[in-house]
Write an enzyme that holds these catalytic residues in place. Structure first.
Site, short mmCIF file in Angstrom:
data_model
loop_
_atom_site.label_atom_id
_atom_site.label_comp_id
_atom_site.label_asym_id
_atom_site.label_seq_id
_atom_site.Cartn_x
_atom_site.Cartn_y
_atom_site.Cartn_z
N ASP A 13 0.84 -1.19 0.00
CA ASP A 13 0.00 0.00 0.00
C ASP A 13 0.88 1.25 0.00
OD1 ASP A 13 -2.59 -1.20 0.10
OD2 ASP A 13 -2.20 -1.76 2.18
N LYS A 204 19.78 -29.65 19.95
CA LYS A 204 19.51 -30.93 19.29
C LYS A 204 18.70 -31.78 20.27
CE LYS A 204 21.48 -34.81 16.84
NZ LYS A 204 20.50 -35.74 17.42
N ASP A 656 24.16 -21.49 -22.67
CA ASP A 656 25.56 -21.16 -22.44
C ASP A 656 25.89 -19.90 -23.22
OD1 ASP A 656 28.27 -21.06 -22.10
OD2 ASP A 656 28.71 -23.00 -23.02
N GLY A 692 33.30 -19.41 -14.98
CA GLY A 692 34.64 -19.43 -14.42
C GLY A 692 35.61 -18.66 -15.30
#
Length: 818
Positions: A13, A204, A656, A692
């Site tokens: 809003d 845990k 690619d 890369g």
């Protein structure tokens, strides 16, 4: 003022002060910093100035019911001209040109009234368009709604809509809802990646993992094996039935706790057996997967926990909220150990809820524990009761059950007799697990039951030392019993201040094995001084995020044994004398007509990276770069036919983007966003990573089913569409000389057996760059692919986790294109 309002639908809003009141517009999709994106803004009634401070929940049953957050606030000024000399003139004209100075929205913005009007029960609501002006603050790559979901007033980001009155399509019954959730998210063993500041830490709990589903007043509790345990834990089900939501799915742990709140698995076992009926039962809820028709699993953990905490705000025992802690790992572990707890669970901030094992959740335990399959027992001498259980675990591939030792302590007399009676009813003549030694009078059984054992350590032969029976695990399936090699939590520490030697020792303890590394000081990146040891350590450290993308997937490795300046070669067949832990996939070209790459010989074994040891072995071979297939063979594919059928199905479509000699970086970025826009128009989610080097890979994750031909055909249409609208900078021409320096939009890598470089793999270039997953809002002209390299990527993973996680559990399918 912009308020994030979760009513019947989530919207934003926008409110502007004008004449002592707040003109208001509802923007369904929220603001966009892309000037080309025009968002619908429906004008609603003016609001009083006092409403600007409101943040909270509008009660159910009232108009606009749901949560409201103050998403942005600040000041604005009009950009006046002769045709619009005042704000009132802008309003009358139907075009506001404004400059915002908010905490999130900056610069110029436009509100333009259209001729449309939205018919509503209360009034006719004029429609406007809200969009960003072309100025220095515009940023098409910035998704401000996703990247900044929080309130500028309270920091909260989670919102809940109005309570449901009727059921959603999945909310017809709790059983249907729970089955739709699938497997739970399961923690893996430590150590954590990076320092502790990127994690939330929870206790845990030592109990039974349960998923709780509620629709209306009906509640069901399912174990991890989807067994209905509602009757066993009826007290928990009754408490969940009182929670203020029509539909929900909770993830949590059922425990028995002492007066100090410490959970005890042994006490839970006694309670279930009826021996301690007055024990304190507790259900610690730690995640919220579904709430009133909304699937929350793809929302960040902080939002899920925020909603869960609010849901449990007025809940009474046995329900409780599993609080999270932050801080230094060593200090938190010391406090947990002093409190007598079993350990902690570290959960990566910002992570989503994914089914199955995930490196985003890490177990940090004080005592080594192992879930074991019971394969028989040795009777106690002179008695028909269990003297020692014969137990096993599944090997790393989940393929075969292997003997893991005898568990002879931790039983009381009643348990010894009960187990003997239980196992005698499943007797078989011969053991159903491998490598069982000669034993005195063994009694073998069907490997159907699971128990938990504590142990001192593992021997080199894979046998547990000093095992102790903890209890039966009815909530776990035998195939889940994979060997846990995690180190005790005392060996974990924050990355900061950790010297290299200590880090290597910690990794060796964590894996339980050490793959031999020859010539560790050999320099493979001569201008950076990066050694084989550095590469080994890098792949060891990032294995938790890299391995899920490699499992089941044949690879080609690219090796530089004498460094990146010397000779290289590709290898895709399994080398002779490969270690036994390397998974082999027999591959026959004759049985795979979709495989187009020529090769000599009918059947060859392919390399698959399933575990850390294989990744370390490849590092020792100087396999710097791994290239992966676009399909995988899951563990259940064991026969050649099953393997070839699985490998014939594409896991994703990849576009690619291969820059030409004259391609500028800003052109690569422009083309990448064009590909993304096309995919979004087809309602397809894509992820992106660097190659890369100079290129980018845009990946569309797919549910199982499409063939490689399907993937190629779809990718070709996307590639040709991009090349058609950008002919000056993009081409689909395969012959390099004919590209004229333009970027090659390569769709051919989707063919059967074709590869792309794996995510997180190294490349043979200075600075050891990495194929790095990206956020789409990072794909800008300022992006530097070389910034993602061997020395920087660990911190990036610690900060963002696995940005390619959507590739691991895809649900989307390819649309039909004409």
């Amino acid at each position: 003022m912009i308020q994030k309002h979760d009513a019947r639908r989530l919207h934003y809003d926008l409110r502007l002060e004008l004449g002592g009141t707040m003109m208001s517009w509802a923007i369904p999709k929220g603001p966009s910093y892309d000037p080309a994106t025009k968002r619908l803004a429906v004008q609603v009634e003016d609001h009083p100035m006092s409403y600007n401070d409101f943040e909270g929940r509008i009660p159910d049953g009232e108009y606009g019911a749901g949560d409201v957050l103050i998403w942005d606030r600040g000041t604005y000024e009009p950009v006046l001209d002769k045709k619009a000399p005042s704000l009132e003139a802008m309003r009358d004209k139907g075009h506001f040109h404004l400059r915002f100075a908010g905490e999130k929205l900056q610069g110029g913005w436009h509100l333009v009234r259209t001729k449309g009007r939205l018919q509503a029960t209360r009034a006719d609501h004029p429609q406007w368009l809200f969009f960003k002006a072309h100025d220095e603050t515009a940023d098409p790559a910035l998704d401000i709604v996703t990247s900044r979901p929080e309130s500028v007033a309270s920091g909260r980001s989670a919102t809940r809509g109005p309570g449901r009155v009727t059921s959603s399509p999945l909310g017809q019954s709790p059983r249907e809802l729970l089955l739709a959730m699938g497997d739970v998210s399961r923690a893996t063993n430590g150590p954590i990646v990076g320092d502790g500041s990127h994690y939330l830490f929870e206790v845990k709990f030592d109990g039974y993992r349960l998923l709780a589903g509620k629709t209306g007043s009906d509640v069901r509790l399912f174990s991890r094996k989807s067994n209905d345990w509602t009757d066993k834990f009826s007290i928990i089900a009754a408490a969940i039935a009182r929670l203020p939501a029509r539909e929900l799915v909770l993830d949590g742990e059922a425990c028995v706790v002492d007066d100090q709140g410490r959970p005890s698995f042994e006490a839970l076992q006694r309670w279930l057996a009826g021996d301690e009926p007055d024990a304190h039962i507790a259900f610690a809820a730690f995640d919220l997967l579904w709430l009133d028709g909304r699937d929350l699993r793809k929302r960040p953990i902080e939002e899920r926990r925020e909603l869960l905490k609010g849901l449990l705000a007025t809940a009474k025992p046995p329900l409780s909220f599993s609080s999270a802690m932050t801080g230094k790992v060593d200090e938190l572990l010391a406090a947990a150990k002093n409190a007598g707890l079993e350990g902690l669970i570290a959960k990566r901030k910002g992570s989503l809820y994914t089914a199955g094992p995930t490196s985003n959740w890490v177990k940090l335990k004080f005592e080594l524990r192992q879930d074991c399959v019971i394969g028989g027992y040795l009777p106690l001498k002179g008695a028909e009761v269990v003297g020692a259980l014969l137990v096993g675990v599944y090997d790393e591939k989940g393929g075969s059950l292997v003997y893991a030792g005898r568990v002879g302590s931790g039983f009381d007399d009643r348990t010894r007799a009960h187990l003997a009676h239980l196992l005698d009813g499943m007797r078989v003549k011969a053991p159903k697990m491998a490598h069982v030694p000669k034993l005195p009078s063994p009694r073998f059984c069907e490997p159907r039951l699971v128990c938990e054992a504590a142990l001192g350590e593992w021997t080199r032969d894979g046998i547990m030392r000093f095992p102790r029976f903890i209890g039966m695990r009815e909530d776990k399936a035998p195939e889940e019993c994979l060997r846990e090699d995690g180190a005790r939590s005392e060996s974990f520490s924050d990355a900061e201040g950790d010297d290299e030697g200590a880090g290597t020792a910690r990794r060796e303890r964590a894996t339980g094995r050490k793959v031999a590394l020859s010539n560790p000081d050999k320099v493979l990146y001569p201008r950076d001084g990066i050694t084989k040891q550095d590469i080994y350590d890098y792949y060891t450290d990032i294995a938790e995020v890299m391995l899920p993308h490699l499992r089941g997937r044949p690879i080609h490795m690219q090796r530089w044994p004498h460094g990146i300046d010397d000779e290289e070669w590709f290898q895709h067949r399994l080398p002779p004398k490969a270690p036994e832990y390397v998974r082999r996939i027999p591959f026959s070209k004759d049985k795979a007509p979709w495989y187009r790459l020529a090769e000599k010989g009918a059947v060859k074994e392919r390399i698959v990276v399933e575990n850390l040891e294989t990744l370390q072995w490849l590092a020792n071979l100087a396999a710097l770069t791994l290239h992966q297939w676009a399909s995988h063979a899951p563990p259940e594919a064991t026969t050649p036919t099953q393997v070839h059928r699985a490998l014939a199905q594409a896991d994703y479509v990849v576009i690619d983007l291969d820059p030409g000699e004259s391609t500028r970086w800003d052109e690569v970025i422009q083309i990448a966003h064009a590909v993304r826009t096309l995919l979004e128009a087809l309602a397809l989610v894509s992820v992106v990573k660097t190659s890369g080097k100079r290129g980018l890979h845009v990946i569309v994750p797919l549910a199982r089913g499409p063939s490689h031909d399907d993937a190629v055909a779809f990718a070709e249409q996307i590639a040709r569409a991009v090349a058609k609208v950008m002919p000056a900078i993009a081409t689909v021409e395969r012959i390099k000389e004919k590209r004229r320096g333009r970027l090659y939009v390569d769709y051919g890598q989707n063919g059967g057996g074709r590869t792309i470089v794996s995510p997180y793999t190294l490349r043979a270039a200075d600075r050891a760059p990495v194929s790095a997953p990206l956020r789409w809002d990072e794909v800008t002209d300022k992006l530097d692919p070389k910034a993602f390299n061997l020395r920087t990527l660990r911190d990036r993973i610690a900060k963002y986790g696995d940005l390619l996680a959507p590739c691991l559990e895809p649900t989307q399918t390819l649309p039909a294109l004409g």
